[in-house]
Design a protein around this motif. Structure first.
Motif, short mmCIF file in Angstrom:
data_model
loop_
_atom_site.label_atom_id
_atom_site.label_comp_id
_atom_site.label_asym_id
_atom_site.label_seq_id
_atom_site.Cartn_x
_atom_site.Cartn_y
_atom_site.Cartn_z
N ASP A 143 -29.03 -0.43 -29.47
CA ASP A 143 -27.88 -1.10 -30.09
C ASP A 143 -27.07 -0.14 -30.96
N ARG A 144 -27.75 0.74 -31.67
CA ARG A 144 -27.06 1.68 -32.56
C ARG A 144 -26.33 2.77 -31.79
N PHE A 145 -26.72 3.00 -30.53
CA PHE A 145 -26.11 4.06 -29.73
C PHE A 145 -25.47 3.51 -28.46
N ALA A 146 -25.10 2.23 -28.50
CA ALA A 146 -24.54 1.57 -27.31
C ALA A 146 -23.25 2.24 -26.84
N ASP A 147 -22.49 2.80 -27.76
CA ASP A 147 -21.20 3.40 -27.41
C ASP A 147 -21.32 4.85 -26.95
N VAL A 148 -22.52 5.41 -26.98
CA VAL A 148 -22.71 6.82 -26.64
C VAL A 148 -22.92 6.97 -25.14
N ASP A 149 -22.04 7.73 -24.50
CA ASP A 149 -22.16 8.05 -23.08
C ASP A 149 -22.93 9.37 -22.98
N ILE A 150 -24.22 9.28 -22.69
CA ILE A 150 -25.07 10.47 -22.67
C ILE A 150 -24.59 11.49 -21.65
N VAL A 151 -24.21 11.04 -20.48
CA VAL A 151 -23.77 11.96 -19.43
C VAL A 151 -22.56 12.76 -19.89
N ALA A 152 -21.58 12.08 -20.45
CA ALA A 152 -20.37 12.76 -20.92
C ALA A 152 -20.68 13.69 -22.09
N GLU A 153 -21.53 13.23 -23.01
CA GLU A 153 -21.90 14.06 -24.16
C GLU A 153 -22.60 15.34 -23.71
N GLU A 154 -23.47 15.20 -22.72
CA GLU A 154 -24.24 16.36 -22.26
C GLU A 154 -23.34 17.39 -21.59
N ILE A 155 -22.45 16.95 -20.74
CA ILE A 155 -21.53 17.88 -20.08
C ILE A 155 -20.65 18.58 -21.11
N ALA A 156 -20.13 17.80 -22.05
CA ALA A 156 -19.27 18.38 -23.09
C ALA A 156 -20.03 19.40 -23.93
N PHE A 157 -21.29 19.12 -24.21
CA PHE A 157 -22.11 20.05 -25.00
C PHE A 157 -22.27 21.38 -24.28
N TYR A 158 -22.64 21.35 -23.02
CA TYR A 158 -22.84 22.59 -22.26
C TYR A 158 -21.54 23.38 -22.15
N ARG A 159 -20.44 22.69 -21.98
CA ARG A 159 -19.16 23.38 -21.88
C ARG A 159 -18.78 24.02 -23.21
N ASP A 160 -19.00 23.30 -24.28
CA ASP A 160 -18.62 23.79 -25.60
C ASP A 160 -19.51 24.94 -26.05
N VAL A 161 -20.82 24.76 -25.95
CA VAL A 161 -21.77 25.73 -26.50
C VAL A 161 -21.90 26.97 -25.62
N TYR A 162 -21.99 26.76 -24.30
CA TYR A 162 -22.22 27.89 -23.40
C TYR A 162 -20.94 28.42 -22.75
N GLY A 163 -19.83 27.71 -22.92
CA GLY A 163 -18.59 28.16 -22.30
C GLY A 163 -18.57 27.99 -20.80
N LEU A 164 -19.27 26.97 -20.29
CA LEU A 164 -19.33 26.73 -18.85
C LEU A 164 -18.19 25.81 -18.42
N ASP A 165 -17.82 25.88 -17.14
CA ASP A 165 -16.90 24.88 -16.63
C ASP A 165 -17.71 23.65 -16.24
N GLU A 166 -17.04 22.60 -15.81
CA GLU A 166 -17.75 21.34 -15.56
C GLU A 166 -18.80 21.46 -14.46
N ALA A 167 -18.46 22.17 -13.39
CA ALA A 167 -19.41 22.34 -12.29
C ALA A 167 -20.64 23.13 -12.74
N GLN A 168 -20.41 24.18 -13.52
CA GLN A 168 -21.52 24.99 -14.03
C GLN A 168 -22.39 24.18 -14.99
N ALA A 169 -21.74 23.36 -15.81
CA ALA A 169 -22.48 22.52 -16.76
C ALA A 169 -23.38 21.54 -16.01
N LYS A 170 -22.84 20.91 -14.98
CA LYS A 170 -23.64 19.95 -14.21
C LYS A 170 -24.80 20.65 -13.51
N ALA A 171 -24.57 21.86 -13.02
CA ALA A 171 -25.64 22.61 -12.36
C ALA A 171 -26.74 22.97 -13.35
#
Length: 390
Positions: free
Chosen positions: A348-376
């Motif tokens: 309930d406290r994290f109902a608005d959190v989209d884990i998939v989107a958060e994870e992709i954004a994290f990899y792109r931001d921290v590692y400088g990957l593009d979306e395809a690289q982040a998903k891989a």
């Protein structure tokens, strides 16, 4: 005074000539031979720059060449190699432990691992001749020291590498401190930054990771003890993470859940004991290989016979989350792992959190990957290793 680079060059020359069986004698002879003559050519590190004094977790001050160009990393958590990638110095990586070489995820975020030489580990045995042949400027060693025997084993490795004329920076696993705390994990980042002269980059990375932890604590810090979700932190193939582990600290102090396990780090668990603990929810960490929750729900045998645990509350209510081979550790991906656990524990406290989107954004931001690289890279977390599923 004999220049540092010259001493190291001579030590390596004599060690290679004499072989590791006469390591101590060779080093003594090499040191004597370096007492005169013209200065030998150094390694890739800046020979004219003063060495950098690094205080490591082995309670020593280690003199490391400035601007190291050839680096070996033997580690568990992956914080050192990942930090090197984020700092833009991973091209200096020439050798790694065999486990790092074997797993897919770290190479997905640190491509230089693919070209690095696998050198074994303190546990399986370090190939010192190969290590010497790489001519490293510095070796990073992450030590697991849950006992005096562990400490003695790592000390022997340190001594042998230093006899090759190579400085060793020792970092202790975050679970091996008297009071586990994420600060000791982040010290892997800051000390790596000091070695490479990337202190500002290290500070920014730690701030970014702490901001990720704050996303969790800002929503869980006010949960009363009586309302905390009871969680088992299972680690393949047959362990739960005890209260001495860094995972327990993150589970209780960041996520705000209750760890149903007792004292210790890796606590061996049986089907009967896990059923008796009867947690509200369970984390499935890929310690010895990623275990998809669907296999547990199907009652497969993977370490434990999950068919015998069908009446456990967490299985009956389908409150499981699987963490990848690397992200369950105290490492760069920890903020994402904790978001996953927090959403499991407090939906309930994290109902608005989209884990998939958060994870992709994290990899792109921290590692400088593009979306395809982040998903891989995210998919590569599902490294099964030698985990057997029947």
């Amino acid at each position: 005074m004999i220049p540092y680079g010259m001493v190291r060059h001579c030590l390596r020359r004599f060690v290679r000539a004499a072989g590791l069986t006469t390591l101590v004698v060779a080093v003594a002879a090499g040191t004597a031979a370096c007492g005169g003559g013209d200065q030998a050519a150094g390694t890739g590190a800046a020979a004219s720059a003063a060495p950098v004094a690094i205080k490591d977790h082995w309670e020593r001050t280690v003199q490391v060449p400035a601007n190291p160009q050839r680096v070996v990393v033997l580690e568990w958590e992956g914080l050192i190699t990942k930090s090197m990638k984020i700092f833009g110095v991973d091209n200096t990586l020439v050798g790694v432990d065999s486990a790092t070489k074997k797993m897919g995820h770290r190479a997905a975020v640190v491509p230089s691992i693919a070209k690095a030489v696998a050198l074994g580990s303190p546990w399986s045995g370090v190939n010192y001749e190969q290590l010497a042949g790489l001519k490293p400027d510095v070796v990073f060693l992450e030590a697991w020291v849950a006992s005096q025997e562990n400490r003695a084993m790592h000390q022997e490795v340190i001594d042998k590498i230093e006899l090759l004329g190579v400085p060793v920076v020792v970092l202790i696993s975050p679970s091996n401190f008297e009071q586990p705390n994420i600060r000791t994990a982040w010290e892997h980042i800051t000390i790596t930054g000091q070695v490479f002269g990337k202190q500002a980059e290290a500070t920014r990375l730690v701030e970014r990771l702490n901001a990720g932890l704050d996303k969790v604590t800002s929503r869980t810090k006010d949960i009363p003890d009586a309302e905390r979700t009871k969680v088992a932190y299972f680690a393949t193939i047959n362990n739960v993470m005890g209260t001495k582990s860094i995972q327990s600290y993150l589970l209780t102090d960041v996520v705000g859940a209750r760890n149903v396990a007792g004292p210790g780090t890796f606590v061996t668990i049986s089907e009967e004991k896990l059923l008796a603990l009867d947690p509200d929810a369970m984390v499935v960490a890929g310690h010895e290989g990623y275990l998809d929750t669907s296999l547990i729900y199907e009652g497969k045998h993977a370490g434990l016979n999950w068919a015998n645990l069908k009446d456990m509350r967490a299985l009956k209510t389908k409150r499981l989350v699987a963490l990848g081979y690397d992200e369950w550790r105290a490492t760069v991906e920890t903020p994402i792992a904790l978001l996953k656990i927090a959403k499991l524990a407090y939906p309930d406290r994290f109902a608005d959190v989209d884990i998939v989107a958060e994870e992709i954004a994290f990899y792109r931001d921290v590692y400088g990957l593009d979306e395809a690289q982040a998903k891989a890279a995210i998919e590569a977390q599902k490294y099964v290793g030698e985990l057997e599923v029947k």
